[in-house]
Motif scaffolding. Structure first.
Motif, mmCIF file in Angstrom:
data_model
loop_
_atom_site.group_PDB
_atom_site.id
_atom_site.type_symbol
_atom_site.label_atom_id
_atom_site.label_comp_id
_atom_site.label_asym_id
_atom_site.label_seq_id
_atom_site.Cartn_x
_atom_site.Cartn_y
_atom_site.Cartn_z
ATOM 1 N N ARG A 1 7.955 4.066 2.167
ATOM 2 C CA ARG A 1 7.742 3.824 0.733
ATOM 3 C C ARG A 1 9.069 3.460 0.070
ATOM 4 O O ARG A 1 9.152 2.518 -0.710
ATOM 5 N N TRP A 2 10.141 4.179 0.401
ATOM 6 C CA TRP A 2 11.471 3.902 -0.153
ATOM 7 C C TRP A 2 11.935 2.500 0.261
ATOM 8 O O TRP A 2 12.403 1.729 -0.567
ATOM 9 N N MET A 3 11.770 2.179 1.554
ATOM 10 C CA MET A 3 12.198 0.877 2.062
ATOM 11 C C MET A 3 11.387 -0.260 1.433
ATOM 12 O O MET A 3 11.936 -1.271 0.997
ATOM 13 N N ARG B 1 12.400 -0.938 -2.173
ATOM 14 C CA ARG B 1 13.657 -1.714 -2.242
ATOM 15 C C ARG B 1 13.403 -3.193 -1.937
ATOM 16 O O ARG B 1 13.926 -4.067 -2.629
ATOM 17 N N MET B 2 12.606 -3.449 -0.906
ATOM 18 C CA MET B 2 12.300 -4.833 -0.553
ATOM 19 C C MET B 2 11.491 -5.504 -1.663
ATOM 20 O O MET B 2 11.723 -6.669 -1.987
ATOM 21 N N ALA B 3 10.558 -4.767 -2.241
ATOM 22 C CA ALA B 3 9.743 -5.312 -3.328
ATOM 23 C C ALA B 3 10.619 -5.673 -4.525
ATOM 24 O O ALA B 3 10.425 -6.722 -5.150
ATOM 25 N N ALA B 4 11.582 -4.847 -4.838
ATOM 26 C CA ALA B 4 12.482 -5.128 -5.962
ATOM 27 C C ALA B 4 13.252 -6.426 -5.718
ATOM 28 O O ALA B 4 13.425 -7.231 -6.638
ATOM 29 N N GLN B 5 13.700 -6.642 -4.490
ATOM 30 C CA GLN B 5 14.413 -7.884 -4.166
ATOM 31 C C GLN B 5 13.513 -9.103 -4.321
ATOM 32 O O GLN B 5 13.989 -10.188 -4.657
ATOM 33 N N ASP C 1 6.035 -0.004 -8.598
ATOM 34 C CA ASP C 1 5.357 1.221 -9.027
ATOM 35 C C ASP C 1 4.691 1.853 -7.807
ATOM 36 O O ASP C 1 3.637 1.387 -7.351
ATOM 37 N N ILE C 2 5.303 2.896 -7.273
ATOM 38 C CA ILE C 2 4.817 3.506 -6.040
ATOM 39 C C ILE C 2 3.569 4.366 -6.251
ATOM 40 O O ILE C 2 2.993 4.871 -5.290
ATOM 41 N N HIS C 3 3.136 4.498 -7.485
ATOM 42 C CA HIS C 3 1.949 5.300 -7.769
ATOM 43 C C HIS C 3 0.667 4.477 -7.707
ATOM 44 O O HIS C 3 -0.424 5.009 -7.882
ATOM 45 N N HIS C 4 0.823 3.182 -7.452
ATOM 46 C CA HIS C 4 -0.328 2.288 -7.342
ATOM 47 C C HIS C 4 -0.122 1.330 -6.177
ATOM 48 O O HIS C 4 0.999 0.923 -5.890
ATOM 49 N N ASP C 5 -1.203 0.947 -5.516
ATOM 50 C CA ASP C 5 -1.156 -0.090 -4.499
ATOM 51 C C ASP C 5 -1.285 -1.437 -5.198
ATOM 52 O O ASP C 5 -1.867 -1.528 -6.288
ATOM 53 N N HIS C 6 -0.756 -2.474 -4.573
ATOM 54 C CA HIS C 6 -0.736 -3.808 -5.189
ATOM 55 C C HIS C 6 -1.192 -4.836 -4.162
ATOM 56 O O HIS C 6 -0.573 -4.987 -3.109
ATOM 57 N N GLU C 7 -2.268 -5.552 -4.473
ATOM 58 C CA GLU C 7 -2.804 -6.592 -3.595
ATOM 59 C C GLU C 7 -2.287 -7.965 -4.009
ATOM 60 O O GLU C 7 -2.189 -8.263 -5.198
ATOM 61 N N ARG D 1 0.851 -1.190 0.000
ATOM 62 C CA ARG D 1 0.000 0.000 0.000
ATOM 63 C C ARG D 1 0.886 1.239 0.000
ATOM 64 O O ARG D 1 0.966 1.968 0.986
ATOM 65 N N TYR D 2 1.540 1.443 -1.136
ATOM 66 C CA TYR D 2 2.452 2.583 -1.253
ATOM 67 C C TYR D 2 1.774 3.900 -0.884
ATOM 68 O O TYR D 2 2.405 4.789 -0.320
ATOM 69 N N SER D 3 0.483 4.016 -1.194
ATOM 70 C CA SER D 3 -0.229 5.269 -0.914
ATOM 71 C C SER D 3 -0.370 5.531 0.587
ATOM 72 O O SER D 3 -0.607 6.662 0.997
ATOM 73 N N GLU D 4 -0.202 4.507 1.409
ATOM 74 C CA GLU D 4 -0.343 4.649 2.856
ATOM 75 C C GLU D 4 0.987 4.920 3.563
ATOM 76 O O GLU D 4 1.010 5.239 4.744
ATOM 77 N N TYR D 5 2.108 4.764 2.845
ATOM 78 C CA TYR D 5 3.424 4.841 3.472
ATOM 79 C C TYR D 5 3.959 6.267 3.465
ATOM 80 O O TYR D 5 3.732 7.013 2.517
#
Length: 178
Positions: free
Chosen positions: A137-139, A142-146, A152-158, A128-132
């Motif tokens: 959001r930065w952290m 980075r974890m998501a990339a790993q 894409d921080i402009h959208h939340d992902h379920e 929920r990038y929009s909530e961070y």
């Protein structure tokens, strides 16, 4: 049957999961009492005959209010059919050891509180990038990339498997009646 659907939520996915659980319970003909455990309040109005609780794991811990509720209500929870939905992104990790760790997060809670739910379901949460805030959001990016997850921080992902959750609720309703 009246089923308490209690939840604690940090960024909203556990609330969304609990709302879906309550909707599934109602659609199947039972009554759901939805309770935000983080807000406190009473749930005894409908005298629940069963309970499904849902909480997220963040930094290897469940929310303090949720743990306190489970500890306080363990005797009642153990006297009725009950189930637990543990919400974490690690359950969908690329790494087997992280998935194994996520599957065992509930063990600590149950050991600490004395609650013995008949069923446990591990549900993947959401990014929920929009909530961070900026740092989180930065952290999380980075974890998501790993993990090869969306960055894409402009959208939340379920990542919640709604079909598996629906089956879990149906299975619980059967178990609760036996």
């Amino acid at each position: 049957m009246i089923i308490l659907v209690g939840y604690a939520s940090v960024e909203g996915q556990s609330r969304k999961i609990a709302e879906r659980v309550a909707a599934e319970v109602e659609a199947a003909g039972d009554r759901a009492l939805l309770l935000d455990i983080g807000l406190g309040g009473e749930y005894a109005l409908g005298h629940p005959e069963a309970a499904i609780l849902c909480a997220p794991i963040h930094a290897a811990r469940y929310p303090a209010a949720f743990v306190a509720f489970v500890r306080q209500e363990a005797e009642w929870l153990n006297s009725v059919p009950s189930a637990f939905i543990s919400v974490t992104l690690l359950i969908r990790s690329e790494l087997e050891e992280e998935r194994q760790e996520a599957q065992h997060f509930p063990d600590g809670l149950l050991s600490e509180t004395g609650w013995k739910p008949a069923m446990v379901h591990n549900a993947a949460g959401a990014l929920r990038y929009s909530e961070y805030d900026f740092f989180k959001r930065w952290m999380m990016k980075r974890m998501a990339a790993q993990e090869k997850a969306p960055t894409d921080i402009h959208h939340d992902h379920e990542f919640t498997d709604w079909t598996a959750l629906r089956r879990f609720v149906a299975d619980f309703r059967v178990t609760a009646r036996t």
